[in-house]
Design an enzyme around this catalytic site. Structure first.
Site, PDB file in Angstrom:
ATOM      1  N   GLU A  50       0.838  -1.203   0.000  1.00  0.00           N
ATOM      2  CA  GLU A  50       0.000   0.000   0.000  1.00  0.00           C
ATOM      3  C   GLU A  50       0.872   1.252   0.000  1.00  0.00           C
ATOM      4  O   GLU A  50       2.090   1.176   0.175  1.00  0.00           O
ATOM      5  CB  GLU A  50      -0.941  -0.018   1.200  1.00  0.00           C
ATOM      6  CG  GLU A  50      -0.242  -0.288   2.522  1.00  0.00           C
ATOM      7  CD  GLU A  50      -0.367   0.859   3.492  1.00  0.00           C
ATOM      8  OE1 GLU A  50      -0.383   2.011   3.021  1.00  0.00           O
ATOM      9  OE2 GLU A  50      -0.425   0.605   4.705  1.00  0.00           O
ATOM     10  N   LYS A 111      -5.788  10.533   1.068  1.00  0.00           N
ATOM     11  CA  LYS A 111      -5.860   9.168   1.576  1.00  0.00           C
ATOM     12  C   LYS A 111      -7.033   8.493   0.877  1.00  0.00           C
ATOM     13  O   LYS A 111      -8.177   8.946   0.996  1.00  0.00           O
ATOM     14  CB  LYS A 111      -6.061   9.185   3.085  1.00  0.00           C
ATOM     15  CG  LYS A 111      -5.769   7.876   3.779  1.00  0.00           C
ATOM     16  CD  LYS A 111      -5.816   8.078   5.299  1.00  0.00           C
ATOM     17  CE  LYS A 111      -5.467   6.804   6.033  1.00  0.00           C
ATOM     18  NZ  LYS A 111      -5.513   7.006   7.511  1.00  0.00           N
ATOM     19  N   VAL A 131      -5.556   0.115   2.976  1.00  0.00           N
ATOM     20  CA  VAL A 131      -5.655  -1.334   2.843  1.00  0.00           C
ATOM     21  C   VAL A 131      -6.801  -1.713   1.913  1.00  0.00           C
ATOM     22  O   VAL A 131      -6.638  -2.532   1.002  1.00  0.00           O
ATOM     23  CB  VAL A 131      -5.844  -1.986   4.230  1.00  0.00           C
ATOM     24  CG1 VAL A 131      -6.218  -3.458   4.094  1.00  0.00           C
ATOM     25  CG2 VAL A 131      -4.576  -1.846   5.053  1.00  0.00           C
ATOM     26  N   ASP A 163     -17.778   3.956  14.030  1.00  0.00           N
ATOM     27  CA  ASP A 163     -16.544   4.268  13.312  1.00  0.00           C
ATOM     28  C   ASP A 163     -15.764   2.970  13.126  1.00  0.00           C
ATOM     29  O   ASP A 163     -15.020   2.536  14.016  1.00  0.00           O
ATOM     30  CB  ASP A 163     -15.728   5.291  14.102  1.00  0.00           C
ATOM     31  CG  ASP A 163     -14.576   5.873  13.279  1.00  0.00           C
ATOM     32  OD1 ASP A 163     -14.323   5.343  12.176  1.00  0.00           O
ATOM     33  OD2 ASP A 163     -13.944   6.834  13.741  1.00  0.00           O
ATOM     34  N   SER A 165     -13.377   0.753  10.322  1.00  0.00           N
ATOM     35  CA  SER A 165     -12.557   0.891   9.124  1.00  0.00           C
ATOM     36  C   SER A 165     -13.115   0.075   7.961  1.00  0.00           C
ATOM     37  O   SER A 165     -13.585  -1.060   8.136  1.00  0.00           O
ATOM     38  CB  SER A 165     -11.130   0.443   9.422  1.00  0.00           C
ATOM     39  OG  SER A 165     -10.365   0.356   8.238  1.00  0.00           O
ATOM     40  N   ASP A 167     -11.333  -1.276   5.937  1.00  0.00           N
ATOM     41  CA  ASP A 167     -10.434  -2.422   5.757  1.00  0.00           C
ATOM     42  C   ASP A 167     -11.137  -3.721   6.139  1.00  0.00           C
ATOM     43  O   ASP A 167     -10.923  -4.772   5.518  1.00  0.00           O
ATOM     44  CB  ASP A 167      -9.187  -2.267   6.634  1.00  0.00           C
ATOM     45  CG  ASP A 167      -8.350  -1.045   6.283  1.00  0.00           C
ATOM     46  OD1 ASP A 167      -8.641  -0.402   5.259  1.00  0.00           O
ATOM     47  OD2 ASP A 167      -7.404  -0.743   7.042  1.00  0.00           O
ATOM     48  N   LYS A 184      -3.631  -1.764  15.284  1.00  0.00           N
ATOM     49  CA  LYS A 184      -3.040  -0.751  16.164  1.00  0.00           C
ATOM     50  C   LYS A 184      -3.769  -0.722  17.506  1.00  0.00           C
ATOM     51  O   LYS A 184      -4.996  -0.829  17.565  1.00  0.00           O
ATOM     52  CB  LYS A 184      -3.100   0.618  15.491  1.00  0.00           C
ATOM     53  CG  LYS A 184      -2.321   0.703  14.187  1.00  0.00           C
ATOM     54  CD  LYS A 184      -2.454   2.080  13.562  1.00  0.00           C
ATOM     55  CE  LYS A 184      -1.711   2.163  12.235  1.00  0.00           C
ATOM     56  NZ  LYS A 184      -2.376   1.392  11.173  1.00  0.00           N
TER      57      LYS A 184
END
Length: 698
Positions: A50, A111, A131, A163, A165, A167, A184
């Site tokens: 990425e 992004k 991702v 919220d 992602s 991904d 993370k």
């Protein structure tokens, strides 16, 4: 078979199929780097990377040096890196050094996630792919392994804010293996794992335990459902996922190397401080991660950046090893799928030199087409070229021919080479500032050809100089096949090599205009085989100064009589002629051997008694016929396979006829269903094989 009498005469040998293309119509939006497309075409391992780490994850110049270092690690593990990014509205799969530098320096890069792709492309903007966007691009190119730092997840308080992602949802709908250092610790790792389970994503920790890593720390307090210990186990897991067709991905969580995990406690404390500050400043959404990473790097005096770079390096190494293991596993499975009783040679026993085309058929919905105005109809795409078709057929019949050709470095080339992954295309040159050969046929509803347009100029780049680079392979080949698309000088060169080293050469004339190429000199005397139709056979004779009929006869007896008479002069030097007669079958002309024609090449010249053997075509109704392209090439490819396998003549011809029938009943020029079992006459039930008729040649 009615249709064959119409369009087939002009399009049979061009590799055009009449089926609705399943390919993405937006090839122009994607740019696959030549090194990536070539590796994919050759079934070599490719690792997607990425680019948000370049545009948003690290400051310049650390971002650029890290990106180049990661690519170098991938190459050191004998895989090909494919960094994905968006540059001026185009999705690039594989970046040049200049493009990497552009993204690293660009201050206005965005992004780019799944939701952002349409807007970024429509505005012609640039950005780093997350991702999810990288997964989309990698899957589009046919890449199955993707390495990143860490994936996104469910944010803290995500049960209220929702919220989550993109991904995670992408992992649930795109069949890609994502290699990461887990999630993370700024995220809600427990809820992230629960959400992945809901999405049907297989999650496994890579290493000696099931501990799910938290990016900077090898332990998060949570466990993965599964564990894989080495690249081979990981490859088998990925292969199983892909073979099931689940359309969901695999997440392999790789713990940070132990020597860098020691700083984990300090980094974790800094993360908590940064999270609190981000919340106090009202920072939300996509801005949270870059803010926290920069803050943590400052608080830890660069230790977090060092750890970040270390885990990315480690992921690149592990991911590349997995990609290599997956490539080996896939290739072994392909070999095992071939019946054991047929020997597969690791080196090319056949060399095919010829054209590779992207073909389009524009078929009207009315019998009469009106030029100068828009007519209702459909436009379909396929991949052809006589040389490509023959190499394709041979590749599906237990051989691995070396295919030598040329394409442009364009989206058409990307598409056709991706389609030809099962073939040895290492001899295909991709040329800058050239266009891949294309052909378009405009036909009426009933199949009558109204207009044909071709851009075949690139075939002239299959030069004597280029082909001479493969002289070692030519000298070791059992058979070399040439199609009529290549330049006369290249044909002369191969025939010269064949004469000096006693190599068997098969010439596929392609069409009546190109049939004469070897006959412009004495090159034809070095040919062993040729497979012309009657019109092409006439052209060959005309170049030798031999009178031919003004019109092709219509009755079978007259057709056979003319074919036998015109074959006789060529058999002074050729070992065998395979005259294709369309709906009337095939005529073999050559040396008599126990009531048949000897197809096996003779190394020493001797006086021969010549004969011709006529095999009727297998019945294919108009309703069963899906296209008229590729049948002749399928016949030739299966005949060659039978000859190389030293099968008897009857068996060789029956293999060819069965392959041709499969082609006619398939939407593809060479049916993907073509296998040795499918053309094994012993496996065909209730097939009445009429006895071929023998004719003597004076």
């Amino acid at each position: 078979m009615r249709i064959m009498k119409k369009a087939s005469a002009l399009i049979l040998r061009r590799g055009i199929s009449t089926f609705q293309s399943k390919l993405c119509k937006n090839d122009s939006l994607f740019r696959v780097h030549p090194s990536v497309s070539q590796a994919l075409a050759e079934n070599r391992p490719v690792v997607a990377l990425e680019s948000t780490i370049i545009t948003h994850g690290m400051p310049y110049p650390h971002n650029l040096s890290t990106a180049k270092e990661v690519e170098a690690i991938v190459r050191a593990e004998e895989a090909t890196p494919a960094t994905v990014g968006v540059i001026e509205g185009k999705i690039h799969i594989g970046l040049s050094s200049e493009e990497l530098d552009h993204l690293a320096r660009c201050k206005s890069s965005l992004k780019v996630s799944r939701r952002d792709l349409p807007y970024i492309i429509s505005k012609g903007l640039s950005g780093g792919t997350t991702v999810s966007a990288t997964m989309i691009a990698a899957h589009r190119a046919g890449i199955t392994v993707f390495v990143t730092g860490g994936i996104g997840g469910v944010h803290r308080d995500g049960e209220n804010s929702l919220d989550i992602s993109a991904d995670l949802t992408e992992l649930g709908r795109t069949p890609i293996a994502v290699i990461s250092a887990g999630v993370k610790s700024i995220l809600d790792i427990g809820r992230t794992l629960e959400f992945l389970e809901t999405q049907g994503v297989c999650v496994a920790t890579y290493g000696s335990s099931k501990n799910f890593p938290a990016f900077f720390s090898p332990q998060s307090g949570f466990s993965s459902p599964y564990q894989v210990c080495n690249p081979e186990e990981a490859a088998k897991l990925i292969a199983s996922t892909l073979s099931l067709g689940l359309q969901s991905g695999v997440l392999l969580a790789v713990p940070i190397p132990e020597e860098h995990a020691a700083a984990g406690q300090q980094i974790e404390q800094a993360i908590q401080t940064a999270v609190t500050e981000a919340s106090g400043k009202g920072i939300t959404g996509r801005d949270v991660t870059p803010f926290i990473l920069q803050k943590v790097n400052k608080l830890t005096e660069g230790k977090s950046l060092q750890a970040n770079i270390a885990l990315i390096r480690n992921n690149a190494k592990v991911g590349s090893q997995i990609a290599c293991a997956l490539s080996k596993h896939t290739n072994k499975r392909k070999l095992r799928s071939t019946p054991d009783r047929h020997e597969i040679k690791s080196e090319s026993d056949i060399v095919v030199i010829g054209g590779i085309n992207v073909d389009f058929i524009a078929k009207g919905k009315t019998q009469t087409l009106h030029f100068g105005k828009t007519n209702p109809g459909s436009v379909c795409q396929s991949f052809g070229g006589v040389g490509r078709n023959i190499a394709d057929a041979l590749s599906r019949l237990g051989h691995r021919p070396l295919f030598i050709s040329a394409t442009g470095a364009d989206s058409h080339s990307d598409a056709v080479l991706n389609y030809c992954k099962h073939m040895n295309t290492s001899g295909v040159a991709r040329l800058q500032d050239q266009s891949t050969a294309t052909y378009c046929a405009v036909i009426t509803e009933s199949g009558e050809l109204s207009l044909g347009l071709g851009d075949m100029d690139i075939h002239q780049q299959i030069t004597e100089h280029y082909v001479s680079q493969f002289e070692k392979q030519l000298l070791s080949a059992t058979l070399v096949c040439l199609d009529g698309n290549i330049p006369v000088s290249t044909i002369n060169y191969v025939c010269s090599v064949a004469r000096k080293h006693n190599i068997n050469v098969w010439y596929e004339p392609t069409d009546s205009e190109k049939a004469c190429k070897p006959f412009l000199s004495d090159a034809w005397k070095s040919l062993s085989y040729s497979s012309p139709n009657l019109a092409e056979l006439c052209t060959m004779n005309q170049k030798l100064g031999i009178q031919t009929p003004e019109e092709i006869p219509s009755s079978l007896d007259e057709v056979l009589s003319v074919a036998v008479a015109l074959s006789r002069p060529l058999l002074e030097h050729l070992h065998c002629l395979v005259v294709t007669l369309g709906a009337n079958g095939v005529l073999l002309c050559g040396e008599h051997d126990a009531g048949s024609v000897n197809l096996q090449p003779k190394k020493q010249k001797k006086e021969r008694k010549l004969c011709a053997l006529h095999y009727p075509a297998l019945t294919v109704t108009a309703e069963e016929t899906m296209n008229v392209s590729g049948a002749g090439d399928s016949l030739a490819g299966a005949l060659m396979a039978g000859i190389i396998q030293k099968q008897k003549t009857d068996r060789c011809v029956r293999m060819g006829l069965l392959a041709a029938r499969l082609s006619l009943a398939s939407p593809h020029p060479i049916t993907p269903m073509l296998t040795l079992d499918c053309v094994d006459p012993d496996n065909i039930q209730n097939q009445n094989w009429p006895k071929p008729s023998l004719m003597w040649i004076d």
